[in-house]
Scaffold this motif. Structure first.
Motif, PDB file in Angstrom:
ATOM      1  N   PHE A  28     -13.033 -17.112   2.430  1.00 36.40           N
ATOM      2  CA  PHE A  28     -13.690 -18.197   1.707  1.00 36.40           C
ATOM      3  C   PHE A  28     -13.346 -19.509   2.389  1.00 36.40           C
ATOM      4  CE2 PHE A  28      -9.622 -17.302  -0.154  1.00 36.40           C
ATOM      5  CZ  PHE A  28      -9.044 -18.533  -0.352  1.00 36.40           C
ATOM      6  N   ASN A 141     -20.792 -21.823   3.744  1.00 38.28           N
ATOM      7  CA  ASN A 141     -20.237 -21.513   2.421  1.00 38.28           C
ATOM      8  C   ASN A 141     -19.093 -22.449   2.034  1.00 38.28           C
ATOM      9  OD1 ASN A 141     -22.006 -19.354   2.194  1.00 38.28           O
ATOM     10  ND2 ASN A 141     -20.570 -17.941   3.145  1.00 38.28           N
ATOM     11  N   ASP A 160     -20.546 -27.428  -3.588  1.00 38.89           N
ATOM     12  CA  ASP A 160     -20.768 -26.428  -2.549  1.00 38.89           C
ATOM     13  C   ASP A 160     -21.791 -26.962  -1.558  1.00 38.89           C
ATOM     14  OD1 ASP A 160     -19.168 -24.402  -3.901  1.00 38.89           O
ATOM     15  OD2 ASP A 160     -20.827 -24.234  -5.319  1.00 38.89           O
TER      16      ASP A 160
END
Length: 170
Positions: A28, A141, A160
């Motif tokens: 992530f 991402n 985001d």
């Protein structure tokens, strides 16, 4: 029995290897931006926590360089690159007025680079607007989590990629 023990050792080794690979390659992309203002200090203090390998990649990509954050040949070149990159991609407005970030420095803790900034703020902070596009061109991402504390009152939010703007009022 010996064959069973060898198979168990192989399975345990594979599991351990998988865990190590998972722990090393973070799946992530997130940074945390902590912003604190105290009326008594009259300063906005900003610290960002970014995976150092992501920051290093972004600095090298943006500046077309080959910097090594963990083992810099010259720490001043890393400081200069972080200051320039942050000035380009991290914008702060306090009470409706654009502010310049004063880069203080960085340090590495485990897999994270802590980058520190200050902004003098003589008036009480009522409204804060932040544009953060750091790492967006490198990671589709990428997310940024913001924790903003003004005189003890805390607000948090997350954005985001491609969203880059946050507005908070106190």
């Amino acid at each position: 029995m010996k064959i069973l023990r060898n198979q168990i050792k192989i399975y345990l080794s594979l599991i351990l290897l998988g865990i190590c690979l998972f722990a090393y390659a973070h799946p992530f992309y997130v940074s945390i931006v902590d912003i604190a203002y105290s009326s008594s200090k009259k300063t906005i203090e900003i610290s960002t926590r970014i995976f150092y390998d992501d920051l290093e990649m972004a600095l090298n990509h943006d500046g077309n360089t080959n910097l090594n954050i963990l083992k810099p040949q010259r720490k001043e070149s890393i400081d200069s690159a972080i200051a320039a990159y942050s000035k380009k991609y991290l914008k702060v407005s306090a009470n409706g007025m654009a502010q310049g970030l004063k880069y203080i420095g960085y340090e590495i803790e485990d897999e994270v680079a802590w980058c520190y900034f200050e902004i003098p703020q003589l008036q009480p902070l009522k409204k804060l607007e932040i544009s953060n596009r750091m790492l967006y061109s490198n990671f589709k991402n990428q997310s940024h989590i913001f924790h903003v504390t003004v005189d003890g009152l805390r607000q948090s939010t997350k954005i985001d990629n491609p969203k880059s703007f946050v507005k908070m009022e106190f």
